[in-house]
Write an enzyme that holds these catalytic residues in place. Structure first.
Site, PDB file in Angstrom:
ATOM      1  N   SER A   8       0.896  -1.197   0.354  1.00 13.99           N
ATOM      2  CA  SER A   8      -0.213   0.096  -0.149  1.00 13.99           C
ATOM      3  C   SER A   8       0.966   0.992   0.176  1.00 13.99           C
ATOM      4  CB  SER A   8      -1.120   0.152   1.480  1.00 13.99           C
ATOM      5  OG  SER A   8      -0.392   0.087   2.214  1.00 13.99           O
ATOM      6  N   SER A   9       2.283   0.946   0.135  1.00 11.25           N
ATOM      7  CA  SER A   9       3.093   2.484  -0.132  1.00 11.25           C
ATOM      8  C   SER A   9       4.094   2.435  -1.293  1.00 11.25           C
ATOM      9  CB  SER A   9       3.506   1.951   1.443  1.00 11.25           C
ATOM     10  OG  SER A   9       3.851   1.699   1.995  1.00 11.25           O
ATOM     11  N   ASP A  12       1.617  -6.692  12.040  1.00  9.05           N
ATOM     12  CA  ASP A  12       1.772  -7.952  11.126  1.00  9.05           C
ATOM     13  C   ASP A  12       3.477  -7.725  11.261  1.00  9.05           C
ATOM     14  OD1 ASP A  12       2.009  -7.789   8.463  1.00  9.05           O
ATOM     15  OD2 ASP A  12       1.822  -5.909   7.865  1.00  9.05           O
TER      16      ASP A  12
END
Length: 377
Positions: A100-101, A213
């Site tokens: 996501s980045s 995570d």
């Protein structure tokens, strides 16, 4: 697909796409929504306003960000500002890509310091909660030794990107070490895990956060010998010692059995992830078969005995450490504090390991000089 159908039958209400990948549950209107009641508004003048469920308000512009915490009676309790401007950054090449980045290397010109800029698109609704989680966690613990240092965050109106300015960890990650060195020896791994456990204890006992995570790619190193936790985009806060999480976020690969069963979970979920990470680092391979897809992997984690290190290749203390972390019963797993007193951590305490020299040995000196010359030019 039989494994997927069995998993769907046993683990509802977890949702899967057509390929068997886990996806966020649909909202009441049938759309996928990961941001719950958090709100986002782009204000006049190129400022992003993020309002969290905890009533914290974040105003992010190209000049930095301002946090405002509101009391229940409506009065402002605290204000906190970080000035970190896009105009103060000289941005270089990309050094990493996540789900996501994108992470770029940059120089913060006022102090000529190398930083990592983590870029996330604010208009991607599913990433707004990630942005809030990162800001909340990092701004509240910007200088804790075991967490990647936070310098600020800014918004670029032209691109719609939020940039997190973070400490640049020039030693890479544990995942990088595995690729280069194939595995990490027990004395070195013990020293690294001690640093990670101290930081994880802080997250659990002081910040009341489950990271959710923990994996080799999220444990970063620098050439000074530090090992630090990064990526708080899916972390979740627990307000007291009996609160449990109930959401399905994070890397399935390192997810604990109770999370896969979609049960309530707490800090012990991070201990499972740490155990898998330690085992992978020591052996050089992830202990489950990932070739059958996510559904098959989740069934292995649920049904197969917990993985163990080859006893003829590893010490009794390390095998005991992994066994403690990878208990299927979350209540049977030790806390960070208990693991810090484990014989595997105690066995290698002392001056016998130089993590700075070890981290430097992973990198090609010529490549390091080339990087320094590139950033300095």
């Amino acid at each position: 697909m039989a494994g997927l159908e069995e998993l769907k039958r046993r683990l509802q209400p977890i949702f899967f796409d057509a390929d068997g990948n886990v996806v966020p549950p649909p909202a009441a209107d049938g759309t996928s929504d990961d941001s719950s009641s958090d709100d986002c508004e782009v204000l006049d003048g190129g400022t992003v306003n993020l309002l969290s469920r905890s009533s914290d308000e974040y105003n992010i512009s190209k000049l930095g960000f301002h946090k405002r915490t509101t009391r229940p009676d409506g009065d402002y309790a605290t204000d906190k500002a970080y000035r970190c401007s896009c105009h103060d950054m000289h941005i270089f090449d990309s050094v990493g890509n996540g789900a996501s980045s994108v992470v770029h290397r940059a120089i913060y010109v006022p102090v000529h310091r190398v930083l990592a800029l983590k870029k996330i698109n604010i208009f991607d609704k599913e990433k707004r909660q990630q942005i809030l989680n990162e800001i909340r966690t990092l701004s509240a613990a910007s200088c804790y030794p075991g967490l990647v240092e936070f310098q600020g965050v800014f918004y670029t109106p032209d691109s719609g990107e939020i940039y997190f300015a973070l400490e640049y960890m020039d030693g890479g990650s544990l995942a990088d070490i595995i690729r280069v060195k194939k595995f990490i020896t027990e004395p070195v791994l013990s020293h690294m895990l001690q640093k990670v456990l101290l930081a994880l204890r802080y997250l659990h006992e002081v910040r009341r956060l489950v990271h959710r995570d923990i994996k080799p790619a999220n444990l970063l190193l620098n050439l000074k010998g530090d090992t630090k936790i990064t990526d708080f985009g899916v972390s979740s806060g627990l307000h007291d010692s009996v609160t449990m999480c109930a959401t399905f976020l994070g890397s399935v690969t390192y997810m604990s059995p109770e999370r896969i069963r979609n049960e309530n979970y707490s800090y012990a979920a991070d201990i499972w992830s740490l155990g898998l990470t330690a085992l992978e680092c020591a052996t050089g391979r992830y202990p489950y078969d990932v070739n059958g897809g996510e559904a098959d992997l989740m069934l292995q984690i649920l049904e197969d005995p917990s993985p163990t290190p080859p006893q003829h290749m590893h010490s009794e203390e390390f095998c005991s450490f992994i066994d403690a972390c990878l208990q299927k019963d979350a209540d049977a797993r030790p806390t960070c504090d208990q693991l810090l007193s484990h014989s595997f951590i105690k066995k290698y305490e002392g001056p016998g390991v130089d993590l700075a020299e070890y981290n430097k040995s992973v990198h090609d000196p010529a490549e390091r000089l080339s990087q320094i010359a590139h950033v300095s030019s």
